[in-house]
Design an enzyme around this catalytic site. Structure first.
Site, PDB file in Angstrom:
ATOM      1  N   ASP A 157      52.473 -60.892 -22.320  1.00 53.68           N
ATOM      2  CA  ASP A 157      53.505 -61.930 -22.374  1.00 53.68           C
ATOM      3  C   ASP A 157      54.242 -61.902 -23.714  1.00 53.68           C
ATOM      4  OD1 ASP A 157      54.770 -64.076 -21.192  1.00 53.68           O
ATOM      5  OD2 ASP A 157      53.343 -65.561 -21.943  1.00 53.68           O
ATOM      6  N   HIS A 158      55.552 -62.099 -23.686  1.00 54.34           N
ATOM      7  CA  HIS A 158      56.349 -62.275 -24.914  1.00 54.34           C
ATOM      8  C   HIS A 158      56.159 -61.202 -25.975  1.00 54.34           C
ATOM      9  CE1 HIS A 158      58.217 -66.109 -24.023  1.00 54.34           C
ATOM     10  NE2 HIS A 158      57.063 -66.574 -23.588  1.00 54.34           N
ATOM     11  N   GLY A 182      57.410 -71.932 -19.921  1.00 53.81           N
ATOM     12  CA  GLY A 182      57.228 -73.296 -20.406  1.00 53.81           C
ATOM     13  C   GLY A 182      57.042 -74.306 -19.284  1.00 53.81           C
ATOM     14  N   ASN A 242      55.394 -69.690 -15.210  1.00 46.34           N
ATOM     15  CA  ASN A 242      54.464 -69.491 -16.340  1.00 46.34           C
ATOM     16  C   ASN A 242      53.892 -70.807 -16.842  1.00 46.34           C
ATOM     17  OD1 ASN A 242      55.371 -66.867 -16.216  1.00 46.34           O
ATOM     18  ND2 ASN A 242      55.848 -66.712 -18.385  1.00 46.34           N
ATOM     19  N   ARG A 285      45.120 -74.619 -21.624  1.00 53.07           N
ATOM     20  CA  ARG A 285      44.505 -74.717 -22.968  1.00 53.07           C
ATOM     21  C   ARG A 285      44.061 -76.151 -23.213  1.00 53.07           C
ATOM     22  NH1 ARG A 285      47.504 -73.914 -27.589  1.00 53.07           N
ATOM     23  NH2 ARG A 285      49.522 -73.928 -26.536  1.00 53.07           N
TER      24      ARG A 285
HETATM   25  O1  G3H Z   1      54.912 -67.450 -21.456  1.00 54.77           O
HETATM   26  C1  G3H Z   1      54.162 -68.426 -21.306  1.00 54.77           C
HETATM   27  C2  G3H Z   1      54.610 -69.662 -20.735  1.00 54.77           C
HETATM   28  O2  G3H Z   1      55.968 -69.782 -20.871  1.00 54.77           O
HETATM   29  C3  G3H Z   1      53.748 -70.843 -21.016  1.00 54.77           C
HETATM   30  O3  G3H Z   1      54.433 -72.005 -21.421  1.00 54.77           O
HETATM   31  O4  G3H Z   1      52.501 -73.130 -22.494  1.00 54.77           O
HETATM   32  O5  G3H Z   1      54.630 -74.324 -22.156  1.00 54.77           O
HETATM   33  O6  G3H Z   1      53.199 -73.765 -20.207  1.00 54.77           O
HETATM   34  P1  G3H Z   1      53.644 -73.397 -21.564  1.00 54.77           P
HETATM   35 ZN    ZN Z   2      56.840 -68.153 -22.299  1.00 53.57          ZN
END
Ligand code: G3H
Ligand code: ZN
Length: 273
Positions: free
Chosen positions: A81-82, A204, A225, A231
Site C-alpha cells: 500500500d502507498h 481512508g 480501503n 488498528r
Molecule cells: O490505504 C489505506 C487506507 O486508505 C486506510 O485508510 O486508515 O483511514 O481507513 P484508513
Molecule cells: Zn490509503
C-alpha cells in the site's frame, strides 16, 4: 487462494459487491481478516503500509502473508500500500506480493503518469497488479498532506495512459479518521465511474459511515480501503483486557482476544459492502 488485485476485483464485481481491503500489521490481524473473509465467503485484500514495511520489512511480510493467503479458503490478495519509491515496488515484486500501489498523488500529473508506468513495467511482466492514485486523499493527522478532489477528466486520461489495473480517487474521504462522518461526493464518483474502465479504489474508508459504504459501491467504487478501524479495534481490545486484569502479561492470550474482536469488526465491514 492467493490472487492478484485484478482477480479479486473481478470476482467482487461479478458477485455485485465491494472488495474489502484491510491494512494489516502482523500475523494476528492478517489471520483475523482471513477468517472474516472465509466466514463471509468473500475475496479480500491484505495491505501492508509504510509503517508495517518499516517495522517488519518486505521479505518477512511477503512470505508470511503469501503463505497465509495460499492456504485460505477464499481468494486473498497480498498488496503493498502507498509505495512512493520504485525500489519498494521492485522489492515487493521480488518477494511475491501480488499487487502494488504506486502513490504518485503528490506529483504533477505527468510525473504521476511516468512513475506509475514505470511501476507497471516492473509489476506486469510478473503478473502483479498495479494501483495508482489521481487526485489526493489527505490525512487527518498530517495536515501538510493536502487532499484534492479527483477531476473526472484527469481520471479518464490517467486510467488510459498510466497502465493501472485499479485507480484510487478522492471523493471526500480523509485517511486515519477515528470517527465516521465524511461528506462524500457521490455524483463525482458516478461521473468518474462512467468514464474509467478499471476498478475504482476508495482510501481512508474508516471515516465513512457504515450506511455510506454500500452507497460508495453502488456509485461505482470497487476496492474499499480500511485501516484505522482495525488498528483501533485491536488496540482498544488490548487496553480493555489489561485494565480488566492488570496481572495479565501473556501476549498470546491477549492477542487471541484481540483477534476475535478484529475478526468480528472485519465481518461487520465486509457485510457493509
Ligand atoms: O490505504 C489505506 C487506507 O486508505 C486506510 O485508510 O486508515 O483511514 O481507513 P484508513
Ligand atoms: Zn490509503
Amino acid at each position: 487462494m492467493l490472487c492478484t488485485l485484478k482477480e479479486a476485483a473481478g470476482l467482487a464485481k461479478q458477485a455485485g459487491h465491494g472488495l474489502a481491503a484491510f491494512n494489516v500489521f502482523g500475523y494476528e490481524d492478517a489471520a483475523a481478516v482471513i477468517c472474516a473473509a472465509e466466514k463471509t465467503d468473500r475475496p479480500v485484500v491484505l495491505m501492508t503500509n509504510k509503517l508495517a514495511v518499516e517495522h517488519m520489512g518486505i521479505p518477512i511480510l511477503a512470505q508470511m502473508l503469501r503463505y497465509m493467503a495460499e492456504r485460505a479458503a477464499v481468494p486473498v490478495c497480498v498488496h503493498l500500500d502507498h509505495a512512493t519509491e520504485l525500489e519498494k515496488i521492485r522489492e515487493a515484486a521480488e518477494w511475491g506480493y501480488t499487487s502494488v500501489m504506486i502513490d504518485g498523488s503528490g506529483l504533477p500529473f505527468d510525473e504521476n503518469v511516468a512513475i506509475t508506468r514505470e511501476a507497471a513495467a516492473i509489476a506486469h511482466p510478473r503478473g502483479i497488479s498495479v494501483e495508482g492514485e489521481i487526485g489526493s486523499v489527505g490525512y487527518s493527522d498530517h495536515k501538510e498532506v493536502h487532499g484534492r478532489f479527483t477531476e473526472p477528466d484527469e481520471a479518464e486520461k490517467f486510467a488510459k495512459i498510466s497502465g493501472v489495473d485499479a485507480l484510487a480517487v478522492a471523493v471526500g474521504t480523509v485517511h486515519r479518521m477515528e470517527e465516521q462522518g465524511v461528506d462524500l461526493q457521490f455524483d463525482r464518483l458516478r461521473e468518474i465511474y462512467s468514464r474509467v474502465d478499471v476498478p475504482l479504489v476508495i482510501h481512508g474508508s474508516t471515516g465513512v459511515a457504515d450506511a455510506d459504504l454500500k452507497k460508495l459501491v453502488q456509485a461505482g467504487a470497487c476496492k474499499i480501503n480500511m485501516g484505522t478501524v482495525l488498528r483501533m479495534t485491536f488496540g482498544h481490545s488490548m487496553r480493555k483486557q489489561l485494565e480488566r486484569d492488570p496481572a495479565l502479561f501473556d501476549r498470546i492470550k491477549i492477542f487471541q482476544n484481540c483477534m476475535k474482536d478484529v475478526e468480528k469488526k472485519a465481518i461487520d465491514k465486509i457485510k457493509c459492502l
